[in-house]
Design a protein around this motif. Structure first.
Motif, PDB file in Angstrom:
ATOM      1  N   ARG A  41      11.346   9.543  -9.880  1.00 24.26           N
ATOM      2  CA  ARG A  41      11.373  10.881  -9.129  1.00 24.26           C
ATOM      3  C   ARG A  41      12.858  11.464  -9.452  1.00 24.26           C
ATOM      4  O   ARG A  41      12.754  12.857  -9.469  1.00 24.26           O
ATOM      5  CB  ARG A  41      11.233  10.607  -7.614  1.00 24.26           C
ATOM      6  N   GLU A  63       0.764  -1.117  -0.193  1.00 23.58           N
ATOM      7  CA  GLU A  63      -0.012   0.197   0.091  1.00 23.58           C
ATOM      8  C   GLU A  63       0.802   1.321  -0.124  1.00 23.58           C
ATOM      9  O   GLU A  63       0.697   2.260  -0.630  1.00 23.58           O
ATOM     10  CB  GLU A  63      -1.162  -0.054   1.167  1.00 23.58           C
ATOM     11  N   GLU A  82       2.586   1.577  -3.408  1.00 23.64           N
ATOM     12  CA  GLU A  82       1.420   2.184  -4.402  1.00 23.64           C
ATOM     13  C   GLU A  82       1.130   3.704  -4.274  1.00 23.64           C
ATOM     14  O   GLU A  82       0.845   4.436  -5.391  1.00 23.64           O
ATOM     15  CB  GLU A  82       0.250   1.333  -4.351  1.00 23.64           C
ATOM     16  N   ALA A  83       1.107   4.165  -2.738  1.00 24.60           N
ATOM     17  CA  ALA A  83       0.689   5.476  -2.495  1.00 24.60           C
ATOM     18  C   ALA A  83       1.792   6.350  -3.036  1.00 24.60           C
ATOM     19  O   ALA A  83       1.756   7.541  -3.624  1.00 24.60           O
ATOM     20  CB  ALA A  83       0.482   5.625  -1.222  1.00 24.60           C
ATOM     21  N   ARG A 136       4.030   5.860  -5.385  1.00 27.05           N
ATOM     22  CA  ARG A 136       3.904   5.786  -6.961  1.00 27.05           C
ATOM     23  C   ARG A 136       2.990   6.687  -7.369  1.00 27.05           C
ATOM     24  O   ARG A 136       2.980   7.511  -8.440  1.00 27.05           O
ATOM     25  CB  ARG A 136       3.760   4.412  -7.535  1.00 27.05           C
ATOM     26  N   ALA A 137       1.834   6.647  -6.760  1.00 26.80           N
ATOM     27  CA  ALA A 137       0.546   7.783  -6.949  1.00 26.80           C
ATOM     28  C   ALA A 137       0.782   9.000  -6.896  1.00 26.80           C
ATOM     29  O   ALA A 137       0.160   9.839  -7.233  1.00 26.80           O
ATOM     30  CB  ALA A 137      -0.674   7.095  -6.475  1.00 26.80           C
ATOM     31  N   GLY A 138       1.815   9.416  -5.943  1.00 26.29           N
ATOM     32  CA  GLY A 138       2.354  10.797  -5.407  1.00 26.29           C
ATOM     33  C   GLY A 138       1.637  11.154  -4.095  1.00 26.29           C
ATOM     34  O   GLY A 138       1.512  12.292  -3.748  1.00 26.29           O
ATOM     35  N   SER A 139       0.550  10.374  -3.734  1.00 22.40           N
ATOM     36  CA  SER A 139       0.073  10.737  -2.555  1.00 22.40           C
ATOM     37  C   SER A 139       0.633  10.548  -1.339  1.00 22.40           C
ATOM     38  O   SER A 139       0.214  10.839  -0.167  1.00 22.40           O
ATOM     39  CB  SER A 139      -1.520   9.855  -2.375  1.00 22.40           C
ATOM     40  N   LEU A 140       2.138  10.071  -1.089  1.00 20.66           N
ATOM     41  CA  LEU A 140       2.778   9.507  -0.274  1.00 20.66           C
ATOM     42  C   LEU A 140       4.215  10.204  -0.408  1.00 20.66           C
ATOM     43  O   LEU A 140       4.813   9.525  -1.715  1.00 20.66           O
ATOM     44  CB  LEU A 140       2.689   8.267   0.318  1.00 20.66           C
ATOM     45  N   GLU A 141       4.972  10.919   0.488  1.00 20.55           N
ATOM     46  CA  GLU A 141       6.230  11.045   0.035  1.00 20.55           C
ATOM     47  C   GLU A 141       7.237   9.753   0.013  1.00 20.55           C
ATOM     48  O   GLU A 141       6.840   8.963   0.881  1.00 20.55           O
ATOM     49  CB  GLU A 141       6.819  12.207   1.137  1.00 20.55           C
TER      50      GLU A 141
END
Length: 136
Positions: free
Chosen positions: A131, A47, A50-51, A53-58
């Protein structure tokens, strides 16, 4: 007395084997619990990757170390499980067949977990590379 010097096949293995099997089963139960814990940690790591990669987690630099540690833990878990199964197999032919089957299942489960962790490490490395390019 020679039998005492070579206790590999004692004349009456029924009594001592019962204790050995109980100990082996207790070890296997702990191994199964620890495997469940490793699977839960791997699911959390999935999780997180995935977060990221989606950019929602540093990016979490400690995550890579955690994944490597989980792979090592899975390997040592397999070794402990095999050791317990070896003790069980030594108890006699009927226990040996069960131990052999359980060893196959354990090996497969650990192999699957290690493959999942390896693909997470790859995904993390790809994300770091993406990144890195994005920041350049």
């Amino acid at each position: 007395h020679r039998a005492a010097a070579h206790p590999i096949h004692p004349p009456s293995a029924a009594q001592p084997a019962g204790g050995a099997i109980r100990r082996a089963l207790a070890d296997l139960h702990r191994t199964r619990e620890q495997m469940g814990a490793l699977r839960a940690l791997a699911a959390e790591a999935t999780e997180a990757v995935e977060a990221m990669r989606a950019g929602s987690l540093e990016p979490q630099p400690h995550l890579k170390r955690t994944l490597v540690q989980l792979q090592q833990d899975a390997a040592s878990l397999l070794a402990r499980g095999r050791s317990a199964l070896g003790a069980m197999a030594a108890a006699g032919p009927s226990a040996s067949a069960s131990a052999s089957e359980a060893e196959h299942v354990l090996s497969l489960a650990v192999q699957t977990l290690r493959e999942e962790l390896a693909s997470l490490l790859t995904a993390y490395a790809e994300m770091e590379a993406e990144r890195g390019v994005a920041h350049a």
